[in-house]
Design an enzyme around this catalytic site. Structure first.
Site, short mmCIF file in Angstrom:
data_model
loop_
_atom_site.label_atom_id
_atom_site.label_comp_id
_atom_site.label_asym_id
_atom_site.label_seq_id
_atom_site.Cartn_x
_atom_site.Cartn_y
_atom_site.Cartn_z
N CYS A 112 -58.34 5.15 13.70
CA CYS A 112 -58.74 5.72 12.58
C CYS A 112 -60.33 6.31 12.60
O CYS A 112 -60.59 6.71 11.44
CB CYS A 112 -58.54 4.65 11.49
SG CYS A 112 -56.99 4.20 11.12
N HIS B 164 -55.50 7.42 2.38
CA HIS B 164 -55.93 7.22 4.00
C HIS B 164 -54.80 7.99 4.92
O HIS B 164 -54.13 7.54 5.65
CB HIS B 164 -55.97 5.64 4.27
CG HIS B 164 -56.35 5.42 5.92
ND1 HIS B 164 -57.23 6.23 6.46
CD2 HIS B 164 -56.06 4.39 6.57
CE1 HIS B 164 -57.56 5.70 7.80
NE2 HIS B 164 -56.71 4.55 7.94
#
Lengths: 401, 484
Positions: free
Chosen positions: A88, A344
């Site tokens: 991420c 996200h």
């Protein structure tokens, strides 16, 4: 002797697509949307970009491997393009590559762009994938919420905290992010929610409920960076410069050595300490104006605020319940809605956070604009699992701040 | 030196399917099942098979025994997970036995367990005989009611035996009461009354009489007669036909376990040994294309009872009336498992081999430089203060007790039996592992908690449905006070 990145590179322009379930759009569409905005904001011609860094995490399920997809989508004519993947932190990694390239003098203007098209996977959450042929033989069949949920059990046990108190603080985090997201036209989730809704939601991975988990979104974000001198020569004023870029990666201590108790992020603490030093920040709680942290799950944000040395250890619950991190609090955290509500899209997330800081410091954040003149913003990403992960931290701020 | 049984142990899966729930489900079609719809039976968890149950029975048997002395492993089962890959070898590996131990699978008959035992008793090396079955049966069949899952293990050899072998006798008769062909998923059985009258009551008494005659044993001297036959009173009728005392007939465990296939005669033998007194004569026989009969006599050493008895395991069974789950886990209904179950679980066999000791023996490392235990074993020590290269010797983790550091119950990830419990287990002598848990009790009063003691068990990690492979690894489960 390394002198760090402080004030060596300025942001020339940024762009960010609307995040969400972009059923009608491909990864290419999302990349073009963010890039067109960034290029216009920078006020340059595409041909002035010397090199590009491309961050994406789950490429098998959208654009495929390599940097070619970015170069093709944006028609970047034979310039150097590098694809980076670091869980991420991939978006921040792209930014780091571009910023370092400018700082080194290897190029004048560089592009960092991230994208993720997660709504073609068919999954409600993140897709389940192989973790590598050796890891698959012994790692638990863990999901992201299941991995991060364990922070709660360890944190509770370490600090002797009542599970209900922790649950309420986690719920406050989600309610706050939904409030913030409701004021952001580019956010994926724009509905306000109540404490009761959060507390009564179905459990995903104990103790995390549905509203403790961030949105899984399609989206792209881009940054064009250059030296402060070139930025000024191009007519830019009130520059936003990079103050720190840090990355900390687990060496296996948390996963394999009994010195870690499972209640915090060892990497975040290491990266934060280095970032404050690099940015010359001595009292982060007083000096940082805004945070965008990796709130993949509510409990991650809670623990992270201690790992960034803002709340004292075991003190995050009090700060959260006091409203310290609310949009109108002392130091807002996720004023744009965060991963929770802005969404996200993995490879874009780090750049989306920097985009928000950039807008806020220029007074361009619309309904969610912070009035107290933000001057230092910190962004934070976590990739992987609490017991083995990648943590990236970026600090940006007004030139001279 | 006497030849006989040096140690014994058994393993019963913790869940007990309530037969009434099965009978009720099928009452619309097969009301006759109601007659069998009493009591409960053991059911293996989704991650258990004949291999994993064998490992657990063997661990119970081998507590306090020298594993390096074992020269052979005989694995008997009619439900071996691999047709061409030696299953006994996996068991030997999970038990960290030496590679010189001879390993052998014995299959294809309900007599497999006793035949393996007879053969091992003739051997010249201490041998582990383990029998296990996870028995498949069609939904709504009588077999689904009467079968059970479980394993029994016997350590056979010379020395300080708990029961000495007096003699053994076998009769091979190709009497086909039931069978399962090469492609058959389930057993096909003929009428029970015929099986009883022409099979049990003719073949078995003949074998028993031959055994008793050859040793000059008075049938009245038999203290315990262990003979698996699920049908009501069949064992008593066999005993009568063979002249054995009425009181010698051992409980066939039909009310609380079910018939565990090739394991069942050994399971009944183990149960008889648990309560035997020195001098007791125990006759164990089995039926399956003939009959094996073995006669043992308990010695003074019989007073050394196994730590984890069958009686305890029967007591600790968890009643389970979720028949839908049983059917789902056993592939008896075609259930939508969701997209997360689609993940390919392919195993690179070359990599599997390279990591075999890590996955199957749970072999980790011990740094000879700083003393840190770690899992997995690595070239460079995990201790951040050390970091020495190539200093680790093997360190087995499978028998260590750990402490729970963090955990979750995950309802998002795919698990055949959600929620998936997993977390960080930390071993007191160093080392830790983020691992799957198994057999977690769904009772809210028995949920995991940080600090809880955990032990490791050998289970199926993943099934590769595309290629017919399954890989094994160790999982954590709460340890009882006695196991700590």
């Amino acid at each position: 002797m390394a002198t760090g990145i402080r004030d060596k590179v300025a942001i020339l322009g940024m762009g960010c697509s609307r995040f969400g379930e972009r059923w009608e759009d491909s990864a290419d569409d999302l990349m073009v949307e963010a890039f067109v905005e960034a290029l216009a904001d920078a006020g340059i011609d595409k041909s002035q970009i010397d090199a590009a860094w491309f961050g994406t995490g789950i490429e098998e399920q959208h654009v495929g491997k390599s940097s070619v997809p970015l170069a093709m989508a944006l028609r970047l004519q034979n310039i150097p393009v590098t694809r980076v993947e670091n869980y991420c932190a991939s978006g921040t990694e792209a930014f780091r590559g571009a910023v370092y390239a400018v700082a080194s003098g290897a190029c004048d203007i560089a592009l960092a762009q991230g994208v993720e098209k997660l709504k073609d996977t068919g999954y409600g959450g993140l897709p389940q994938r192989s973790r590598g042929t050796t890891n698959d033989m012994y790692w638990p069949n863990a999901s992201a919420p299941g991995s991060f949920a364990q922070l709660a059990s360890a944190y509770q046990a370490k600090h002797n905290i009542n599970p209900e108190d922790l649950k309420r603080a986690m719920a406050h985090i989600s309610v706050k992010s939904h409030d913030n997201g409701s004021r952001n036209p580019k956010a994926h989730l724009r509905k306000k929610i109540s404490m009761d809704q959060v507390l009564n939601a179905p459990v995903v991975a104990e103790p995390l409920g549905l509203f403790d988990c961030c949105g899984v979104s399609d989206g792209s974000a881009a940054a064009i960076v250059t030296t402060p001198e070139i930025a000024k020569a191009l007519g830019k004023k009130d520059l936003i410069t990079v103050k720190a870029l840090q990355l900390a990666v687990s060496s296996g201590t948390e996963a394999g050595h009994n010195s870690w108790d499972g209640s915090y992020f060892q990497t975040t603490r290491a990266a934060a300490a280095r970032a404050y030093k690099e940015a010359d920040i001595e009292k982060p709680r007083d000096q940082v104006s805004l945070f965008e942290v990796h709130d993949c799950f509510s409990v991650t944000e809670l623990v992270t605020m201690e790992d960034l040395f803002i709340s004292p250890e075991a003190g995050a619950i009090k700060d959260i319940m006091d409203g310290f991190y609310d949009a109108d609090g002392k130091v807002p955290c996720q004023i744009d809605g965060g991963l929770k509500c802005f969404g996200h899209p993995i490879g874009a997330s780090g750049l989306r956070m920097i985009y928000e800081m950039y807008l806020q410091m220029q007074g361009r954040a619309g309904d969610r604009q912070r009035q107290e003149d933000p001057s230092i913003g910190m962004t934070h990403n976590l990739g992987g699992f609490p017991h083995q992960n990648v943590c990236s931290i970026t600090i940006v701020g007004r030139e001279g701040a | 030196m006497e030849t006989g049984l040096l140690a014994y142990g058994a393993y019963l899966p913790v869940r007990r399917l309530q037969r009434a729930a099965v009978a009720k489900t099928h009452a619309w079609f097969a009301p006759g099942l109601k007659g069998l719809g009493k009591g409960e039976r053991t059911i293996a968890n989704w991650d258990e098979d004949a291999v994993t149950m064998s490992v657990e029975a063997a661990r119970n048997c081998l507590s306090g025994q020298d594993r390096d002395a074992i020269g052979a492993v005989w694995l008997a089962s009619t439900s071996l997970p691999f047709k061409d890959r030696q299953n006994a070898g996996i068991v030997g590996d999970a038990l960290s036995l030496k590679s010189e131990a001879m390993t052998l699978d014995v299959a294809s008959s309900q007599r497999a367990g006793t035949t393996a035992l007879m053969a091992a008793l003739k051997g010249d090396t201490p041998a582990l005989v383990v029998a296990a079955d996870r028995r498949g049966a069609r939904a709504g069949s009588p077999q689904e009611m009467t079968y059970g899952d479980g394993a029994a293990a016997l350590l056979v050899g010379q020395g300080d035996v708990v029961a000495k072998l007096i003699s053994a006798h076998t009769e091979a008769v190709d009497f086909v009461d039931h069978y399962r062909g090469e492609d058959g998923e389930f057993d096909y059985a003929w009428e029970e009354r015929w099986v009883r009258d022409e099979g049990h009551l003719k073949i078995t008494p003949k074998a028993i009489k031959a055994l008793l005659e050859s040793t000059g044993t008075d049938a009245a001297s038999i203290a315990r007669f262990c003979y698996p036959a699920a049908g009501r009173n069949v064992t008593a009728m066999v005993a009568k036909a063979a002249g054995l005392p009425e009181g010698s007939v051992a409980d066939n465990l039909q009310s609380n376990i079910g018939e565990t296939g090739a394991a069942h005669p050994l399971l009944m033998l183990a149960q008889a040994l648990e309560s035997a007194q020195p001098g007791d004569r125990i006759l164990v026989a089995s039926f399956g294309q003939g009959c094996d009969a073995l006669l043992f006599e308990a010695t003074d050493a019989i007073k050394n009872r196994p730590a984890k008895s069958i009686a305890t395991q029967i007591d600790k069974g968890r009643a389970d009336d979720n028949y839908a789950r049983y059917m789902t886990l056993n592939g008896l209904v075609n259930v939508e498992l969701g997209i997360r179950a689609e993940l390919d679980k392919a195993t690179a066999l070359s990599n599997h081999w390279r990591n075999k000791d890590m996955t199957q023996r749970m072999m980790g490392g011990h740094c000879t430089e700083c003393g840190t235990n770690q899992f997995p074993k690595a070239r460079i020590c995990v201790n951040p203060e050390c970091g020495a290269v190539d200093t680790q010797r093997d360190e087995g983790f499978s028998d260590k007790i750990g402490k729970l550091n963090s955990f979750t119950a995950d309802r998002l990830t795919y698990s055949p039996d959600p929620p998936a419990y997993y977390g960080m287990v930390q071993f007191e002598t160093g080392g830790r592992l983020m691992c799957d848990f198994t057999d977690i009790d769904s009772d809210p009063d028995h949920q995991p908690e940080v600090g809880m003691a955990m032990r490791m068990v050998f289970r199926v990690k993943d099934y590769d449905r595309n290629r017919g492979f399954r890989r094994y690894f160790w999982k954590a489960m709460p340890a009882t006070q006695e196991e700590i």
